[in-house]
Scaffold this motif. Structure first.
Motif, PDB file in Angstrom:
ATOM      1  N   LEU A 105      -8.535   8.665  17.864  1.00 28.84           N
ATOM      2  CA  LEU A 105      -8.717   8.759  19.303  1.00 28.84           C
ATOM      3  C   LEU A 105      -9.788   9.812  19.546  1.00 28.84           C
ATOM      4  CD1 LEU A 105      -7.417   8.107  22.190  1.00 28.84           C
ATOM      5  CD2 LEU A 105      -6.277  10.294  21.886  1.00 28.84           C
ATOM      6  N   GLN A 106     -10.895   9.423  20.193  1.00 31.96           N
ATOM      7  CA  GLN A 106     -12.048  10.317  20.164  1.00 31.96           C
ATOM      8  C   GLN A 106     -12.892  10.315  21.435  1.00 31.96           C
ATOM      9  OE1 GLN A 106     -15.342   8.160  17.644  1.00 31.96           O
ATOM     10  NE2 GLN A 106     -13.363   7.556  16.821  1.00 31.96           N
ATOM     11  N   ILE A 107     -13.714  11.364  21.522  1.00 29.75           N
ATOM     12  CA  ILE A 107     -14.857  11.370  22.427  1.00 29.75           C
ATOM     13  C   ILE A 107     -16.035  11.947  21.645  1.00 29.75           C
ATOM     14  CG2 ILE A 107     -13.514  11.709  24.550  1.00 29.75           C
ATOM     15  CD1 ILE A 107     -14.462  14.638  24.535  1.00 29.75           C
ATOM     16  N   HIS A 108     -17.241  11.684  22.162  1.00 30.27           N
ATOM     17  CA  HIS A 108     -18.441  12.288  21.578  1.00 30.27           C
ATOM     18  C   HIS A 108     -19.031  13.215  22.628  1.00 30.27           C
ATOM     19  CE1 HIS A 108     -17.844   9.410  18.467  1.00 30.27           C
ATOM     20  NE2 HIS A 108     -17.917   8.415  19.310  1.00 30.27           N
ATOM     21  N   PRO A 109     -19.106  14.521  22.307  1.00 29.67           N
ATOM     22  CA  PRO A 109     -19.517  15.503  23.310  1.00 29.67           C
ATOM     23  C   PRO A 109     -20.939  15.287  23.830  1.00 29.67           C
ATOM     24  CG  PRO A 109     -19.390  16.492  21.114  1.00 29.67           C
ATOM     25  CD  PRO A 109     -18.816  15.121  21.005  1.00 29.67           C
ATOM     26  N   HIS A 130     -26.121  14.311  21.442  1.00 30.50           N
ATOM     27  CA  HIS A 130     -25.031  13.530  22.016  1.00 30.50           C
ATOM     28  C   HIS A 130     -24.956  12.189  21.276  1.00 30.50           C
ATOM     29  CE1 HIS A 130     -27.655  11.264  25.213  1.00 30.50           C
ATOM     30  NE2 HIS A 130     -28.207  11.261  24.038  1.00 30.50           N
ATOM     31  N   LYS A 131     -23.875  11.419  21.564  1.00 27.96           N
ATOM     32  CA  LYS A 131     -23.702  10.177  20.820  1.00 27.96           C
ATOM     33  C   LYS A 131     -23.102   9.081  21.701  1.00 27.96           C
ATOM     34  CE  LYS A 131     -21.028   8.424  17.009  1.00 27.96           C
ATOM     35  NZ  LYS A 131     -19.879   8.638  16.174  1.00 27.96           N
ATOM     36  N   PRO A 132     -23.814   8.673  22.740  1.00 24.57           N
ATOM     37  CA  PRO A 132     -23.329   7.500  23.481  1.00 24.57           C
ATOM     38  C   PRO A 132     -23.422   6.301  22.551  1.00 24.57           C
ATOM     39  CG  PRO A 132     -25.569   8.029  24.144  1.00 24.57           C
ATOM     40  CD  PRO A 132     -25.129   9.111  23.205  1.00 24.57           C
ATOM     41  N   GLU A 133     -22.491   5.349  22.683  1.00 28.71           N
ATOM     42  CA  GLU A 133     -22.497   4.230  21.735  1.00 28.71           C
ATOM     43  C   GLU A 133     -22.146   2.909  22.401  1.00 28.71           C
ATOM     44  OE1 GLU A 133     -19.541   5.813  19.005  1.00 28.71           O
ATOM     45  OE2 GLU A 133     -18.017   4.479  19.784  1.00 28.71           O
ATOM     46  N   ILE A 134     -22.522   1.817  21.733  1.00 26.80           N
ATOM     47  CA  ILE A 134     -22.047   0.497  22.145  1.00 26.80           C
ATOM     48  C   ILE A 134     -21.414  -0.169  20.929  1.00 26.80           C
ATOM     49  CG2 ILE A 134     -23.933   0.285  23.821  1.00 26.80           C
ATOM     50  CD1 ILE A 134     -25.031  -2.040  22.057  1.00 26.80           C
ATOM     51  N   ILE A 256     -13.428   8.530  26.556  1.00 26.95           N
ATOM     52  CA  ILE A 256     -12.342   8.444  25.574  1.00 26.95           C
ATOM     53  C   ILE A 256     -12.249   7.014  25.008  1.00 26.95           C
ATOM     54  CG2 ILE A 256     -10.581   7.937  27.348  1.00 26.95           C
ATOM     55  CD1 ILE A 256      -8.693   9.847  25.740  1.00 26.95           C
ATOM     56  N   HIS A 257     -12.094   6.895  23.683  1.00 25.43           N
ATOM     57  CA  HIS A 257     -11.967   5.566  23.078  1.00 25.43           C
ATOM     58  C   HIS A 257     -11.243   5.624  21.738  1.00 25.43           C
ATOM     59  CE1 HIS A 257     -15.752   7.301  21.637  1.00 25.43           C
ATOM     60  NE2 HIS A 257     -15.770   6.454  20.615  1.00 25.43           N
ATOM     61  N   ALA A 258     -10.633   4.492  21.376  1.00 28.62           N
ATOM     62  CA  ALA A 258      -9.990   4.332  20.065  1.00 28.62           C
ATOM     63  C   ALA A 258     -10.038   2.842  19.753  1.00 28.62           C
ATOM     64  CB  ALA A 258      -8.555   4.826  20.097  1.00 28.62           C
ATOM     65  N   LEU A 265     -20.542  -4.620  15.345  1.00 25.79           N
ATOM     66  CA  LEU A 265     -21.802  -3.920  15.146  1.00 25.79           C
ATOM     67  C   LEU A 265     -21.785  -2.782  16.149  1.00 25.79           C
ATOM     68  CD1 LEU A 265     -25.052  -4.322  14.106  1.00 25.79           C
ATOM     69  CD2 LEU A 265     -25.222  -4.480  16.571  1.00 25.79           C
ATOM     70  N   GLU A 266     -21.924  -1.570  15.649  1.00 30.50           N
ATOM     71  CA  GLU A 266     -21.926  -0.414  16.524  1.00 30.50           C
ATOM     72  C   GLU A 266     -23.331   0.175  16.505  1.00 30.50           C
ATOM     73  OE1 GLU A 266     -18.379   2.869  17.058  1.00 30.50           O
ATOM     74  OE2 GLU A 266     -19.592   2.973  15.283  1.00 30.50           O
ATOM     75  N   CYS A 267     -23.794   0.640  17.652  1.00 32.24           N
ATOM     76  CA  CYS A 267     -25.065   1.350  17.655  1.00 32.24           C
ATOM     77  C   CYS A 267     -24.911   2.565  18.556  1.00 32.24           C
ATOM     78  CB  CYS A 267     -26.200   0.455  18.145  1.00 32.24           C
ATOM     79  SG  CYS A 267     -27.824   1.160  17.756  1.00 32.24           S
TER      80      CYS A 267
HETATM   81 ZN   LIG Z   1     -16.962   6.624  18.847  1.00 38.72          ZN
END
Ligand SMILES: [Zn+2]
Length: 403
Positions: A105-109, A130-134, A256-258, A265-267
């Motif tokens: 369970l995470q966030i990326h600051p 930072h680490k915004p992701e899709i 917040i995501h898990a 495919l994550e980027c």
């Molecule tokens: Zn993540």
């Protein structure tokens, strides 16, 4: 050798939540690289990384040099204003993930907090970015992302025994939600276990339109013991979302995501900063205080988490969709070809990565040089290069890029 298109050899990770052996798409794609040691049935294969991040770097297949180093030596291959804008040749990091157990369970600051953490704890936070992701689903994909609408949470938290975790006489707004999230994350293990056990004695109908709750509680407690605080936060407060292949979610900074099950495919922006407070061993969890303070409230319903795809004129023959998140580090092209079909990509100004997730075919570069494409083939394609894809039997190609 054509310098602006090079085949890569990527590394795979073995996190305990990864799918095992041949069931793992990440492992399967990784194992197709010439020279790979092959799949071991009992081993987990969680993530294949296709970028320049130093802890898990991609290398040139032909020489073993890291892509990072190669692009440092040949900055002209990057193209556009990428280097000045992002201070790196490849501002994004693509990965293939396969998992059948919840990820932490995470966030990326955000950048400000990432800079601070990198300065004070460089061992845990290795970069100041930072680490915004899709995440684009390559199979059916189940996940928790963002918070549910406040009204749903307020309704749920009135149920016994949950009502005890809601501070009295407070307006039910995002700041109260932040407090509730913190309270749930700080509960002692016995209280977590007791709460889950009590909730599981209630009939599904007791949860109204959130009747999926008991099923998910039961599933997660079997994955991560009865006393993992993450279970309560994910199931009670977060959107539970199921996607089919081709559908995607966008996870902004501090969101917040898990992820729960699937191949994706994550980027993301080129960073590895993560604050995790659940679904991971207690000693490795990050500070709940910092986590709760950083939390954002976007998305705040399942629809808001979805990232749509649209046709793009980057594909001249109309067979290319684009995922364009609201951050500048990258977009992702998806070219899904049927038997006998082809597609041409117009030149992209900046750097890109081409990865084949299904099928096989060919890639012609600048109308001349041809490369064999097969599942797991990964290429770096430099700026301003036109490429064409063709296939006899069908092929799925993803292409994250920056410009
Ligand atoms: Zn993540």
């Amino acid at each position: 050798m054509l310098e602006n298109v090079v085949q890569l050899k990527c590394c795979v990770k073995h996190d305990p939540w990864g799918k095992k052996g041949k069931d793992s798409l990440a492992g399967h794609l990784w194992a197709q690289t010439p020279g790979s040691t092959g799949i071991v049935d009992s081993e987990t294969y969680s993530e294949m990384w296709m970028g320049t991040y130093p802890s898990v770097p991609a290398r040139l297949l032909s020489t073993g040099e890291t892509l990072e180093n190669y692009l440092k030596r040949k900055p002209e291959l990057v193209g556009g204003s990428i280097k000045e804008r992002f201070r790196t040749s490849l501002p994004f990091l693509p990965k293939i993930l396969s998992f059948d157990k919840a990820l932490p369970l995470q966030i990326h600051p955000d950048k400000r907090l990432a800079e601070q953490l990198n300065l004070t704890h460089p061992d845990q936070f290795a970069d100041p970015n930072h680490k915004p992701e899709i995440a684009v689903a390559l199979s059916n994909f189940e996940l928790f992302a963002g918070f549910k609408p406040l009204t749903d949470i307020e309704w749920l938290m009135q149920i016994k025994p949950l009502d005890q975790f809601v501070p009295a006489h407070a307006t039910f707004d995002d700041e109260l939600l932040r407090k509730i999230c913190k309270i749930l994350l700080q509960l002692p293990p016995e209280t977590v276990a007791e709460t889950i056990t009590q909730l599981l004695t209630l009939p599904e109908a007791h949860f109204g339109k959130q009747r999926y709750i008991p099923g998910l509680l039961d599933r997660l407690r079997k994955q991560y013991s009865e006393s993992d605080n993450g279970t309560l936060v994910a199931v009670l407060l977060m959107n539970y979302i199921t996607l089919g292949p081709g559908e995607a979610v966008c996870v902004p900074t501090d969101s917040i995501h898990a992820y729960l099950r699937g191949d994706i495919l994550e980027c993301m922006a080129r960073s590895d900063n993560i604050l995790a407070t659940g679904f991971c061993p207690r000693p490795t969890r990050n500070n709940v205080e910092i986590f709760a303070r950083a939390l954002s409230f976007k998305p705040h319903n399942p629809e808001e988490a979805i990232l749509g795809r649209k046709k793009t004129d980057k594909g001249e023959l109309g067979r290319t969709d684009e995922y364009a998140p609201p951050f500048s580090e990258f977009n992702v092209l998806a070219t899904i070809l049927g038997a006998g079909e082809e597609e041409k990509h117009r030149p992209i100004e900046g750097p890109s990565i081409v990865v084949v997730t299904k099928g096989n075919g060919e890639m012609a570069v600048a109308g001349k040089k041809k490369f064999d494409l097969h599942e797991g083939a990964v290429f770096y394609v430099g700026g301003n290069v036109p490429v064409e894809f063709s296939t006899q039997r069908g092929m799925a190609v993803y292409r994250p890029y920056a410009e």
